[in-house]
Design a protein around this motif. Structure first.
Motif, PDB file in Angstrom:
ATOM      1  N   GLY A  41     -59.767  50.924 -13.089  1.00  0.00           N
ATOM      2  CA  GLY A  41     -58.480  51.453 -12.642  1.00  0.00           C
ATOM      3  C   GLY A  41     -58.446  51.847 -11.176  1.00  0.00           C
ATOM      4  O   GLY A  41     -57.468  52.405 -10.704  1.00  0.00           O
ATOM      5  N   VAL A  42     -59.532  51.609 -10.440  1.00  0.00           N
ATOM      6  CA  VAL A  42     -59.537  51.942  -9.010  1.00  0.00           C
ATOM      7  C   VAL A  42     -59.760  50.653  -8.232  1.00  0.00           C
ATOM      8  O   VAL A  42     -60.776  49.990  -8.408  1.00  0.00           O
ATOM      9  CB  VAL A  42     -60.659  52.956  -8.672  1.00  0.00           C
ATOM     10  N   SER A  43     -58.803  50.290  -7.396  1.00  0.00           N
ATOM     11  CA  SER A  43     -58.933  49.026  -6.661  1.00  0.00           C
ATOM     12  C   SER A  43     -59.558  49.280  -5.293  1.00  0.00           C
ATOM     13  O   SER A  43     -59.642  50.420  -4.828  1.00  0.00           O
ATOM     14  CB  SER A  43     -57.552  48.400  -6.468  1.00  0.00           C
ATOM     15  N   ASP A  44     -59.970  48.189  -4.646  1.00  0.00           N
ATOM     16  CA  ASP A  44     -60.488  48.291  -3.277  1.00  0.00           C
ATOM     17  C   ASP A  44     -59.444  48.934  -2.372  1.00  0.00           C
ATOM     18  O   ASP A  44     -59.762  49.718  -1.490  1.00  0.00           O
ATOM     19  CB  ASP A  44     -60.815  46.894  -2.728  1.00  0.00           C
ATOM     20  N   GLU A  45     -58.167  48.570  -2.620  1.00  0.00           N
ATOM     21  CA  GLU A  45     -57.085  49.105  -1.783  1.00  0.00           C
ATOM     22  C   GLU A  45     -57.006  50.624  -1.929  1.00  0.00           C
ATOM     23  O   GLU A  45     -56.803  51.334  -0.947  1.00  0.00           O
ATOM     24  CB  GLU A  45     -55.733  48.467  -2.168  1.00  0.00           C
ATOM     25  N   ASP A  46     -57.172  51.105  -3.185  1.00  0.00           N
ATOM     26  CA  ASP A  46     -57.141  52.566  -3.411  1.00  0.00           C
ATOM     27  C   ASP A  46     -58.238  53.235  -2.583  1.00  0.00           C
ATOM     28  O   ASP A  46     -58.017  54.263  -1.941  1.00  0.00           O
ATOM     29  CB  ASP A  46     -57.404  52.902  -4.896  1.00  0.00           C
ATOM     30  N   VAL A  47     -59.416  52.623  -2.606  1.00  0.00           N
ATOM     31  CA  VAL A  47     -60.561  53.218  -1.894  1.00  0.00           C
ATOM     32  C   VAL A  47     -60.286  53.234  -0.383  1.00  0.00           C
ATOM     33  O   VAL A  47     -60.514  54.238   0.294  1.00  0.00           O
ATOM     34  CB  VAL A  47     -61.868  52.438  -2.202  1.00  0.00           C
ATOM     35  N   MET A  48     -59.726  52.097   0.128  1.00  0.00           N
ATOM     36  CA  MET A  48     -59.428  52.025   1.567  1.00  0.00           C
ATOM     37  C   MET A  48     -58.387  53.076   1.957  1.00  0.00           C
ATOM     38  O   MET A  48     -58.480  53.689   3.011  1.00  0.00           O
ATOM     39  CB  MET A  48     -58.916  50.628   1.946  1.00  0.00           C
ATOM     40  N   THR A  49     -57.396  53.288   1.083  1.00  0.00           N
ATOM     41  CA  THR A  49     -56.368  54.291   1.381  1.00  0.00           C
ATOM     42  C   THR A  49     -57.010  55.672   1.512  1.00  0.00           C
ATOM     43  O   THR A  49     -56.728  56.416   2.457  1.00  0.00           O
ATOM     44  CB  THR A  49     -55.291  54.301   0.267  1.00  0.00           C
ATOM     45  N   VAL A  50     -57.891  55.988   0.578  1.00  0.00           N
ATOM     46  CA  VAL A  50     -58.554  57.301   0.635  1.00  0.00           C
ATOM     47  C   VAL A  50     -59.380  57.407   1.917  1.00  0.00           C
ATOM     48  O   VAL A  50     -59.317  58.409   2.642  1.00  0.00           O
ATOM     49  CB  VAL A  50     -59.467  57.513  -0.606  1.00  0.00           C
ATOM     50  N   LEU A  51     -60.127  56.330   2.240  1.00  0.00           N
ATOM     51  CA  LEU A  51     -60.964  56.359   3.445  1.00  0.00           C
ATOM     52  C   LEU A  51     -60.101  56.539   4.695  1.00  0.00           C
ATOM     53  O   LEU A  51     -60.382  57.382   5.544  1.00  0.00           O
ATOM     54  CB  LEU A  51     -61.771  55.065   3.573  1.00  0.00           C
TER      55      LEU A  51
END
Ligand code: HEC
Length: 210
Positions: free
Chosen positions: A27-37
């Motif tokens: 349920g966590v995409s690469d895009e989600d991770v990049m947004t958080v970063l």
């Protein structure tokens, strides 16, 4: 990288003791991770957010680390070729500069950090990963010892060229290298690379002479 993996450690009171296993985080995409970063950092001085973007090598190597699947041979070959294509030989074909300046560059970890004055010349921080001289006893060992580098290898044109390429873009020979791409990533100037080359090759340099 479609799935992120995290390590779950469960300490059990049973006789089995501690179990550890890797579980995909769904349920966590690469895009989600990049947004958080991207929301977690702000640009300061010379440090901009483009360093959050992975190079093609970093992408392939991270995927390999996350999935345990080796990088397909043809992808590795393409990455090595691309890295080699980014290497610029010295314009005047002179590979060697001044080893005394090179030693200072090898010792210096200054540059490209948020705490540095913008525009300050970067160092190479070579000692952070390599042994280079006998007199410097504070060195890291992520990379191999470079003690007696020139003495043991000689200074044939091919050896100078290989070493220049390696320093300019370490990924030209090792797709998942941990060594910074000093030339291709704009960390050191052409002259600075010549100076660390001299540190490695000059017979008078402490690398070959202690
Ligand atoms: C973050 C760690 C790191 C830093 C900093 C680093 N290196 Fe390396 N270096 C490595 C590793 C690891 C290797 C082994 C090959 C590989 O994985 O790319 C290596 C390999 C090399 C090699 C090839 C050695 C051989 O046996 O052929 C040379 C030459 C070299 N480094 C020079 C330098 C110089 C000069 C600097 C500073 C300007 C430097 N390195 C900074 C990690 C580092």
């Amino acid at each position: 990288m479609k799935k992120l993996y995290y390590l779950v450690m469960i300490a059990s009171m049973s006789l089995a003791g501690v179990n550890s296993f890797a579980e995909p985080l769904t349920g966590v995409s690469d895009e989600d991770v990049m947004t958080v970063l991207k929301n977690s950092f702000s640009p300061v001085g010379d440090v901009t957010l483009d360093r959050l973007e992975q190079s093609p090598e970093q992408k392939a190597c991270s995927q390999m680390a996350a999935t345990g699947q080796p990088i397909p041979k043809e992808v590795t070959e393409r990455l090595l070729k691309q890295a080699m294509a980014s290497v610029k030989p010295p314009a005047d074909k002179q590979f060697l500069g001044d080893w005394k300046v090179g030693e200072k560059i090898a010792q210096s970890g200054v540059g490209l950090q948020f705490s540095d004055k913008p525009g300050v010349a970067s160092g190479g921080n070579c000692y952070a990963c390599h042994q280079m001289t006998k007199s410097e006893i504070a060195f890291g060992n992520i990379g191999p010892s470079l003690l007696n580098y020139g003495k043991s290898r000689g200074n044939a044109a091919q050896m100078l060229e290989y070493t220049w390429n390696k320093i300019y873009n370490s990924h030209a020979y090792t797709a998942c290298s941990n060594m910074p791409r000093f030339g291709s990533a704009g960390i050191l100037t052409e002259q600075q690379i010549k100076d660390v080359m001299a540190l490695l090759f000059d017979p008078a340099s402490p690398v070959n002479n202690e």
